[in-house]
Design a protein around this motif. Sequence first.
Motif, PDB file in Angstrom:
ATOM      1  N   GLN A 174     -15.491  27.549  27.293  1.00 11.94           N
ATOM      2  CA  GLN A 174     -16.786  27.095  27.810  1.00 11.94           C
ATOM      3  C   GLN A 174     -16.666  25.722  28.490  1.00 11.94           C
ATOM      4  O   GLN A 174     -15.727  24.964  28.246  1.00 11.94           O
ATOM      5  N   ILE A 175     -17.644  25.431  29.334  1.00  8.75           N
ATOM      6  CA  ILE A 175     -17.705  24.137  30.008  1.00  8.75           C
ATOM      7  C   ILE A 175     -18.481  23.165  29.123  1.00  8.75           C
ATOM      8  O   ILE A 175     -19.569  23.487  28.639  1.00  8.75           O
ATOM      9  N   SER A 176     -17.932  21.980  28.927  1.00  7.31           N
ATOM     10  CA  SER A 176     -18.572  21.043  28.005  1.00  7.31           C
ATOM     11  C   SER A 176     -18.194  19.610  28.358  1.00  7.31           C
ATOM     12  O   SER A 176     -17.326  19.352  29.196  1.00  7.31           O
ATOM     13  N   PHE A 177     -18.857  18.679  27.683  1.00  2.00           N
ATOM     14  CA  PHE A 177     -18.448  17.277  27.701  1.00  2.00           C
ATOM     15  C   PHE A 177     -17.302  17.089  26.710  1.00  2.00           C
ATOM     16  O   PHE A 177     -17.169  17.864  25.753  1.00  2.00           O
ATOM     17  N   PRO A 178     -16.494  16.050  26.878  1.00  3.69           N
ATOM     18  CA  PRO A 178     -15.566  15.715  25.799  1.00  3.69           C
ATOM     19  C   PRO A 178     -16.361  15.326  24.554  1.00  3.69           C
ATOM     20  O   PRO A 178     -17.410  14.686  24.651  1.00  3.69           O
ATOM     21  N   GLY A 179     -15.864  15.743  23.405  1.00  7.59           N
ATOM     22  CA  GLY A 179     -16.570  15.430  22.163  1.00  7.59           C
ATOM     23  C   GLY A 179     -16.100  16.312  21.033  1.00  7.59           C
ATOM     24  O   GLY A 179     -15.252  17.191  21.215  1.00  7.59           O
ATOM     25  N   GLY A 180     -16.662  16.070  19.853  1.00  6.96           N
ATOM     26  CA  GLY A 180     -16.273  16.853  18.685  1.00  6.96           C
ATOM     27  C   GLY A 180     -16.925  16.335  17.425  1.00  6.96           C
ATOM     28  O   GLY A 180     -17.809  15.472  17.471  1.00  6.96           O
ATOM     29  N   LYS A 181     -16.465  16.834  16.307  1.00  8.41           N
ATOM     30  CA  LYS A 181     -17.108  16.531  15.027  1.00  8.41           C
ATOM     31  C   LYS A 181     -16.734  15.149  14.515  1.00  8.41           C
ATOM     32  O   LYS A 181     -15.666  14.613  14.825  1.00  8.41           O
ATOM     33  N   LYS A 226     -16.851   5.048  12.264  1.00 10.09           N
ATOM     34  CA  LYS A 226     -17.907   4.197  11.743  1.00 10.09           C
ATOM     35  C   LYS A 226     -19.291   4.790  12.006  1.00 10.09           C
ATOM     36  O   LYS A 226     -20.226   4.604  11.227  1.00 10.09           O
ATOM     37  N   ASN A 227     -19.414   5.473  13.125  1.00 10.33           N
ATOM     38  CA  ASN A 227     -20.695   6.044  13.527  1.00 10.33           C
ATOM     39  C   ASN A 227     -20.432   7.106  14.584  1.00 10.33           C
ATOM     40  O   ASN A 227     -19.280   7.351  14.966  1.00 10.33           O
ATOM     41  N   LEU A 228     -21.501   7.720  15.076  1.00 14.26           N
ATOM     42  CA  LEU A 228     -21.343   8.805  16.046  1.00 14.26           C
ATOM     43  C   LEU A 228     -20.876   8.308  17.406  1.00 14.26           C
ATOM     44  O   LEU A 228     -20.198   9.043  18.136  1.00 14.26           O
ATOM     45  N   LYS A 229     -21.207   7.076  17.765  1.00 15.70           N
ATOM     46  CA  LYS A 229     -20.672   6.525  19.012  1.00 15.70           C
ATOM     47  C   LYS A 229     -19.151   6.448  18.935  1.00 15.70           C
ATOM     48  O   LYS A 229     -18.452   6.782  19.908  1.00 15.70           O
ATOM     49  N   GLU A 230     -18.633   6.023  17.799  1.00 18.41           N
ATOM     50  CA  GLU A 230     -17.186   5.979  17.620  1.00 18.41           C
ATOM     51  C   GLU A 230     -16.579   7.378  17.691  1.00 18.41           C
ATOM     52  O   GLU A 230     -15.476   7.567  18.215  1.00 18.41           O
ATOM     53  N   THR A 231     -17.309   8.362  17.195  1.00 16.66           N
ATOM     54  CA  THR A 231     -16.841   9.751  17.296  1.00 16.66           C
ATOM     55  C   THR A 231     -16.689  10.153  18.749  1.00 16.66           C
ATOM     56  O   THR A 231     -15.668  10.726  19.155  1.00 16.66           O
ATOM     57  N   ALA A 232     -17.706   9.871  19.554  1.00 17.86           N
ATOM     58  CA  ALA A 232     -17.676  10.243  20.973  1.00 17.86           C
ATOM     59  C   ALA A 232     -16.518   9.571  21.696  1.00 17.86           C
ATOM     60  O   ALA A 232     -15.815  10.203  22.500  1.00 17.86           O
ATOM     61  N   LEU A 233     -16.291   8.302  21.413  1.00 15.83           N
ATOM     62  CA  LEU A 233     -15.208   7.572  22.064  1.00 15.83           C
ATOM     63  C   LEU A 233     -13.841   8.073  21.604  1.00 15.83           C
ATOM     64  O   LEU A 233     -12.917   8.227  22.415  1.00 15.83           O
ATOM     65  N   ARG A 234     -13.693   8.308  20.311  1.00  7.93           N
ATOM     66  CA  ARG A 234     -12.413   8.808  19.792  1.00  7.93           C
ATOM     67  C   ARG A 234     -12.092  10.168  20.375  1.00  7.93           C
ATOM     68  O   ARG A 234     -10.957  10.433  20.813  1.00  7.93           O
ATOM     69  N   GLU A 235     -13.066  11.059  20.376  1.00  2.00           N
ATOM     70  CA  GLU A 235     -12.836  12.405  20.888  1.00  2.00           C
ATOM     71  C   GLU A 235     -12.519  12.381  22.385  1.00  2.00           C
ATOM     72  O   GLU A 235     -11.708  13.170  22.868  1.00  2.00           O
ATOM     73  N   THR A 236     -13.157  11.484  23.118  1.00  2.00           N
ATOM     74  CA  THR A 236     -12.870  11.378  24.549  1.00  2.00           C
ATOM     75  C   THR A 236     -11.427  10.956  24.777  1.00  2.00           C
ATOM     76  O   THR A 236     -10.734  11.483  25.657  1.00  2.00           O
TER      77      THR A 236
END
Length: 208
Positions: free
Chosen positions: A79-86, A92-102
Amino acid sequence: MKFTAFLNTINHIQSAKIGGLESQFRLAPKMRLNYNAEKIAASNPKRAAVLALFYPNKNGETCFLLTERASYKGTHSAQISFPGGKIEKSDKNLKETALRETFEEVGVLKERITVLREITDVYIPPSNFLATPFIAYTEEKPVFNTNHEVEQTFDVLLKDLLDDANITSINITTSYAKNIDVPCFKLNNYIVWGATAMILNEIKELLK
């Protein structure tokens, strides 16, 4: 839109009222409309985060990054998606999740990314994830280095997202639904639907 013009909208992006579920549901499959806050909470969803990353191309036009997931035996294969994950325990928080997954998925260092804001959570019923999207930018086009989770990346011009002519609908069959009509974006000849389209529509309405 030139990237210099995008940078001039930063104050608006950070301060403007977002469209929320009303914006998202304009690009939501009908089956998504059955999930209200109470039903989502009762599902005890896993938490995740994604990053909508904007940057200039070689012509100075504003683009954002989408990925094609690798093919695998799972709900979101190809599927087509943004970079990201669980979210992970180390985040530390969900922003850190987004950055790490990217970084893990496409190789962009978090030090090169400026996060502007988070927008409305999106519930993903097939995998029972509640994903928090973040809008961010980097001032130079990154060199994307994908891993085993990502088949390929592609740049989408912001002007194509803002063009209403790129909204359509298709009939699809997935691993969890058959012959369903879904609204979608057609971007770079890819069909973008589901949670990614819902997030994109909220971003589109915020920028317009």
